[in-house]
Design an enzyme around this catalytic site. Structure first.
Site, PDB file in Angstrom:
ATOM      1  CG  LEU A  18     -69.639  92.081  90.226  1.00 60.22           C
ATOM      2  CD1 LEU A  18     -68.447  93.025  90.244  1.00 60.22           C
ATOM      3  CD2 LEU A  18     -70.766  92.633  89.344  1.00 60.22           C
ATOM      4  CG  ASP A  41     -83.283  80.378  93.782  1.00 61.03           C
ATOM      5  OD1 ASP A  41     -83.098  81.200  92.856  1.00 61.03           O
ATOM      6  OD2 ASP A  41     -83.902  79.306  93.634  1.00 61.03           O
ATOM      7  CE1 TYR A 138     -77.016  88.142  80.514  1.00 58.31           C
ATOM      8  CE2 TYR A 138     -75.889  89.286  78.731  1.00 58.31           C
ATOM      9  CZ  TYR A 138     -76.067  89.048  80.084  1.00 58.31           C
ATOM     10  OH  TYR A 138     -75.298  89.725  80.999  1.00 58.31           O
ATOM     11  CE  LYS A 142     -78.356  91.802  83.366  1.00 61.44           C
ATOM     12  NZ  LYS A 142     -78.274  91.592  84.839  1.00 61.44           N
ATOM     13  CD1 TRP A 163     -67.579  92.794  76.098  1.00 61.73           C
ATOM     14  CD2 TRP A 163     -65.482  92.814  75.329  1.00 61.73           C
ATOM     15  NE1 TRP A 163     -67.650  92.877  74.729  1.00 61.73           N
ATOM     16  CE2 TRP A 163     -66.367  92.890  74.224  1.00 61.73           C
ATOM     17  CE3 TRP A 163     -64.116  92.829  75.087  1.00 61.73           C
ATOM     18  CZ2 TRP A 163     -65.923  92.955  72.909  1.00 61.73           C
ATOM     19  CZ3 TRP A 163     -63.672  92.900  73.780  1.00 61.73           C
ATOM     20  CH2 TRP A 163     -64.564  92.955  72.708  1.00 61.73           C
TER      21      TRP A 163
END
Length: 311
Positions: A18, A41, A138, A142, A163
């Site tokens: 992305l 980072d 995960y 998020k 996806w």
């Protein structure tokens, strides 16, 4: 899509699929600075604060508007089950520091999130306000990252997508291209449903939103969904890839999730509604099947070459 003249965009996570497509989608009026994790980072508070300060200074000196689009994330879904501390650092602590830095510099933030924040038990596309109940580490990190960003006081927007696939990285399309070459048949789960999304299309949508929020015209709704439109199963996605490659789609055989166990639970249904996106006057993305065809027309030869090299 329209762009806003004089925009400077900082993209943490610029080395990912992305992030690279966000950089590629820029034009003469939109400067995208997309450092990879080695350059920025997100778990280093000092580096994050310095990067946002440098962005604000660059925008001020050039007379442009500044905005951050956060594409950095820990996305190893299965590994997160045993490495949740690291996933939390990248997906929660990093965005929290980033949002605080944006707030102090009055720089708006667009933060990318995921369908995995939902439980996957819906029978219609998820709306942004629907219940968040992740089923794995995960998704938990998020979801917590979303809360950290929205509670920071920054002018921030969350964009959930799903996806994802793009050029130059590990993803489902690349894997299916390799397996089409290696195997006569393969089994792919047919009881998980979502919307395959090309990162190049998502990047254009994110930059459209970034232009709006940088101009002080951001949507009232702070959580939005954006994917290529329509939906399918992983098996249906794989068969479409085979068809685009000129292979027989029937070589892909359906199986159940139970037949293909993974360390992390996957949502059985994670289709995201883009109604709020469209109601905000933003441009919806094209159908997923059309996007897949365009992606493989542009990158299919490179994927095939990569599959031959791997073989």
């Amino acid at each position: 899509m329209t762009t806003v003249d004089g925009l400077v965009v900082l993209v943490p996570g610029g080395g990912g699929q992305l992030g690279r497509d966000l950089a590629a989608a820029s034009d003469a009026s939109v400067e995208v600075v997309a450092p990879g994790s080695a350059e920025l980072d997100l778990t280093s508070a000092g580096a994050v604060i310095e990067a946002v300060a440098d962005l604000a200074r660059r925008a001020r000196e050039s007379g442009r508007r500044a905005v951050v689009v956060n594409a950095a994330a820990y996305t190893a879904v299965d590994a997160a089950e045993t490495d949740e501390e690291r996933a939390f650092a990248v997906n929660v602590d990093g965005p929290r520091v980033l949002a605080a830095a944006c707030s102090s510099r009055r720089v708006p933030l667009v933060h990318v999130s995921t369908d995995y924040v939902f439980p996957g038990d819906a029978d219609r596309p998820y709306e942004p306000a629907d219940r968040v109940l992740p089923r794995g580490a995960y998704g938990r990190t998020k979801a917590a990252g979303e809360d950290a960003v929205l509670g920071s006081g920054a002018q921030a927007w969350i964009v959930r997508s799903a996806w994802l696939y793009g050029a130059g990285g590990s993803n489902f399309v690349a894997t299916m291209t390799r397996l089409e070459r290696e195997r006569d048949t393969l089994s792919v789960v047919d009881d998980q449903r979502g919307s395959p999304t090309w990162t190049a299309d998502l990047a254009r949508g994110l930059l459209e939103l970034a232009g709006r929020v940088a101009a002080g015209e951001g949507p009232e709704q702070r959580v939005l969904h954006l994917t290529n439109t329509g939906d399918t199963t992983w098996c249906g996605f794989a068969r479409a890839i085979f068809a685009e490659l000129g292979a027989d789609p029937e070589r892909v055989r359906p199986c159940t999730t139970a037949e293909f166990p993974r360390p992390a639970a996957r949502p059985a249904y994670s289709v995201l509604s883009d109604r709020a996106w469209r109601e905000a006057g933003l441009t919806p993305l094209r159908p997923w099947r059309e996007a897949l065809s365009a992606f493989l027309a542009a990158h299919g030869d490179a994927l095939r070459e990569g599959a031959r090299s791997d073989g």
